[in-house]
Design an enzyme around this catalytic site. Structure first.
Site: not given
Ligand code: PMP
Length: 291
Positions: A52, A151
């Site tokens: 990612r 991200k």
């Molecule tokens: N949505 C947002 C906006 C995030 O920043 C995150 C990560 N903190 C997530 C969802 C969850 O993603 P992950 O399961 O990959 O941590």
């Protein structure tokens, strides 16, 4: 001895790890990051996080100065240096040092740092009793303007929503997309259970495609719980049997009240509890071993 931080190829004391005031990560939020966790000496879903990160950087045309394998090894080396068995890892790549203009061509070398530290969770009570969330006025970024699948270090959209949640007296905000459909929370994805089926918004609604989200969908599949990606309104959430959030830091956090409406029985439901149990098991047994 303090924590060791990986900084541009070297492990240095945290007190020596300094980013320039000319770094575009700081000046413009021009960079990408990952939050990763390790459990029991195993880094959870490290390859998925690296994938990612590389995708986010590719879209922003930031060339990560390490191969994916080298980056994975840098994470492992940082964890080893800090002797942490359970850690939260922050992997950050910025555009690098430039001048005071926006022009990314002035930034010749991306800045790379990796912090491995402890994690602060939501209060334990939330996992037992469930949490309350509210819908906030700030919509999630329009994907055509800034795709939430990137991200990036630019988290102001989520921070504004978080401020609104805190102002409203709750821990977390439900963010809708600009058309009013349920998107996600400020740092977590959202799921409901309706007629025994697990439902979560599709990525095109404008969300970050969470790695925990993907993992929970797989766990549900193994447990023969039907899973659907579907657009949802607040009405769908209010009338769900169960609701929970997923994220690397949050793991699986049950939600029992949304905008004053009680969800289901008002306590963590049986599908949520089953998935929490399965998730806990997989985090302790799967991952890249470092100690
Ligand atoms: N949505 C947002 C906006 C995030 O920043 C995150 C990560 N903190 C997530 C969802 C969850 O993603 P992950 O399961 O990959 O941590």
């Amino acid at each position: 001895m303090g924590l060791k931080v990986y900084f541009n190829g070297k492990l240095v004391d945290a007190s020596e790890a300094h980013v320039s005031v000319y770094d575009h990560g700081l000046l413009y939020g021009d960079g990408v990051f990952e939050g990763i966790r390790s459990y029991n000496g195993l880094v959870f879903k490290l390859k998925e996080h690296a994938d990612r990160l590389f995708e986010s950087a590719h879209t922003l045309m930031i060339k990560i100065p390490l191969s994916k394998e080298e980056l994975i090894q840098a994470v492992v080396a940082t964890l080893k240096a800090n002797k942490l068995t359970n850690a939260y890892i922050r992997l950050v790549i910025t555009r690098g040092v430039g001048d005071l203009g926006l022009d990314p061509r002035k930034c010749s070398q991306p800045t790379v740092f990796i912090i491995a530290d402890k994690i602060v969770l939501y209060p334990e009570r939330i996992y037992k009793e469930g949490m309350e969330i509210i819908t906030v006025p700030t919509p999630r970024n329009l994907p055509e303007a800034l795709n939430p699948q990137i991200k990036s270090l630019n988290y102001l959209n989520n921070i504004l929503a978080k401020i609104e949640a805190v102002n409203g007296g709750v821990e977390e905000a439900l963010m809708l997309n600009p058309h009013g459909y349920v998107a996600e929370c400020t740092g977590d994805n959202i799921f409901i259970v309706k007629k025994g089926t697990l439902i979560t918004p599709p990525a095109y609604v404008g969300i970050l495609k969470g790695i925990t989200r993907g993992c929970v969908m797989e766990l549900a599949g193994s447990a023969r719980i039907p899973v659907k990606e579907q657009m949802m309104t607040r009405h769908d959430l209010f009338n769900a049997e169960e609701c929970f959030l997923t994220g690397t830091a949050a793991e699986i956090a049950p939600v029992v009240r949304i905008d004053g409406r009680v969800i289901g029985e008002g306590r963590p439901g049986k599908v949520t509890l089953r998935l929490m149990r399965d998730f806990r098991r997989i985090t302790k047994t799967a991952g890249v071993r470092y100690r």
